[in-house]
Write an enzyme that holds these catalytic residues in place. Structure first.
Site, PDB file in Angstrom:
ATOM      1  N   GLU A 195       0.869  -1.178   0.000  1.00  0.00           N
ATOM      2  CA  GLU A 195       0.000   0.000   0.000  1.00  0.00           C
ATOM      3  C   GLU A 195       0.900   1.221   0.000  1.00  0.00           C
ATOM      4  OE1 GLU A 195      -3.097  -0.024  -0.464  1.00  0.00           O
ATOM      5  OE2 GLU A 195      -3.546  -2.146  -0.169  1.00  0.00           O
ATOM      6  N   CYS A 202      -2.212   9.300   2.301  1.00  0.00           N
ATOM      7  CA  CYS A 202      -1.744   8.740   1.030  1.00  0.00           C
ATOM      8  C   CYS A 202      -2.716   9.006  -0.114  1.00  0.00           C
ATOM      9  CB  CYS A 202      -1.474   7.251   1.168  1.00  0.00           C
ATOM     10  SG  CYS A 202      -2.898   6.290   1.714  1.00  0.00           S
TER      11      CYS A 202
END
Length: 458
Positions: free
Chosen positions: A212, A246
């Site tokens: 991720e 993110c």
């Protein structure tokens, strides 16, 4: 460092007992996890505030509350998810029945980041528990208060041969040893650069993994969008955790016809949400480290400061800042910003915006504001990203019914809800043959059998 190897070996031995495969054991572990979080909820909120300046509301909304939703969904659905699935079998191998069994990998390693130090450790842990794995967790030492509390709470709640948090004070050397240990699965959340290192190390042991990562998520605002609402939602998504998200809108692409109006509305919305004295607003988060604050302020040189531009290194404060006249090859447009700085690029038509996005690495998220159904479908058809939210930002991440993950440079694999269970499970293919009859077509000798084979396999 020998302790890390021992933890791994102890968990391998415990996994062999088969206890983690028991469904009641898994559900009980999920309930124990939720109870432990509930009992220490206030302490976690305080720790998040100390590390990142998160208000209790933001800490609960973006970290703890999301985790509760995850746990509840897994407890509710796990017995259904683990059932073997019967699938179609080929007539050639009659009589036979085909099944898919879900089984745990074994011992999983979870490496967490600093920006959401609670949620981005516990959410994958839920998947690991749900799938029946043992787990070693390495939280980020940068969010030290949260990491130390995770170590205390998790290690008190579970036996170390089942779930263990590695001391967060163990630095890069510990991470190096962990990723070079032959874990059965690795789940890493962090930067693209470190993700490449993790993947290279995992490849030496052929360890499957989820990465991720991040990247530069574009936010496109077209001329037919509802400008005031777009501004409200963009500001919210960009300033969550002071931009250290993110999937934060990393750069803004705005149609030239509405650029001036949108920029004015963005400023109004920033001050509506956080006031004019933002530095002294206790609800506005801080950058994780002084050195990151120092790096962020350098981006102010990559464009014209339309709004903001203030900073305080020692206070880890960066004022929400909008940059215009930004060059596409400037550092602020080449690097993931991870801060409350929003560079702005204008476009003339949607094809121009799409081409710009497609000329760059595939982003983790993409946001498009428009009232045109045809243009929305065009953007979805002609671009690629890990996830998309139309007419809002970030919220696709919080939908437990949707898998979350990257594509290309922004990561591989996904999780959340059922996807978390799937990620930490191996899909084992099983064929069960009947024995009451056998057709000899597949056995030698093959003389004169091909005509019959062609009738069946055509």
């Amino acid at each position: 460092m020998g302790d890390l190897k021992k933890v791994f070996l102890d968990q391998k031995e415990f996994f062999k007992t088969g206890k983690t495969k028991n469904i009641d054991f898994r559900i009980d572990a999920l309930k124990k996890l939720k109870k432990a979080i509930k009992e220490n909820e206030e302490d976690f909120l305080i720790a998040l505030n100390k590390d990142l300046g998160k208000s209790k509301f933001e800490g609960y909304a973006t970290e703890i509350g999301i985790v509760y939703d995850e746990i509840n969904i897994h407890i509710k659905n796990l017995r259904y998810w683990v059932r073997k699935k019967k699938v179609k079998s080929s007539i050639i191998y009659f009589p036979s029945k085909n099944y898919i069994y879900k089984e745990p990998y074994g011992v999983a390693l979870i490496i967490g980041p600093f920006n959401y130090p609670f949620q981005l450790v516990i959410a994958p842990l839920i998947g690991a528990i749900s799938a029946g794995n043992c787990t070693v967790i390495k939280p980020s030492e940068s969010s030290l208060n949260t990491a130390l509390l995770l170590e205390k709470v998790i290690n008190k709640t579970f036996q170390g041969n089942y779930i263990k948090v590695v001391a967060p004070t163990e630095g890069k050397e510990a991470v190096t040893e962990l990723i070079n240990t032959p874990y059965d699965y690795i789940f890493f959340t962090g930067s693209v650069g470190v993700g490449k290192i993790v993947m290279e190390a995992a490849s030496k042991n052929l360890t499957p993994l989820t990465l991720e990562l991040g990247g530069k998520s574009p936010c496109i605002v077209d001329k037919d969008s509802k400008i005031e609402l777009a501004a409200k939602r963009i500001v919210w998504g960009k300033l969550l955790n002071a931009g250290q998200t993110c999937v934060a809108p990393d750069y803004l692409m705005v149609h030239k016809d509405i650029k001036d109006e949108l920029l004015k509305k963005l400023v109004e919305e920033i001050e509506k949400q956080y006031g004019k004295d933002i530095k002294n607003n206790e609800e506005y988060p801080r950058i994780i480290r002084e050195r990151d604050t120092e790096k962020l302020k350098e981006y102010f040189n990559d464009g014209k400061i339309y709004y903001g531009g203030e900073y305080d290194i020692s206070d880890r404060f960066i004022h929400p800042t909008i940059l215009t006249d930004v060059q596409a090859n400037s550092p602020v447009m080449e690097n993931e910003i991870f801060g409350p700085i929003l560079p702005v690029i204008e476009f003339s038509d949607i094809d121009e915006a799409i081409n710009f996005v497609n000329s760059r690495p595939k982003p983790l998220a993409l946001y498009y504001f428009s009232e045109s159904s045809s243009n929305i479908e065009k953007v979805l058809k002609d671009t690629t990203s890990g996830g998309v939210t139309i007419n809002d930002t970030v919220i696709h991440v919080a939908q437990t019914s949707l898998p979350f993950g990257g594509v290309g440079n922004s990561g591989m694999g996904d999780y959340h809800g059922k996807a978390s269970f799937e990620t930490f499970s191996h899909s084992r293919s099983v064929v069960k043959r009947g024995t009451f009859i056998e057709f000899n077509i597949r056995f030698a000798p093959f003389k004169d059998k091909i005509r019959l084979l062609k009738k069946v396999m055509k």
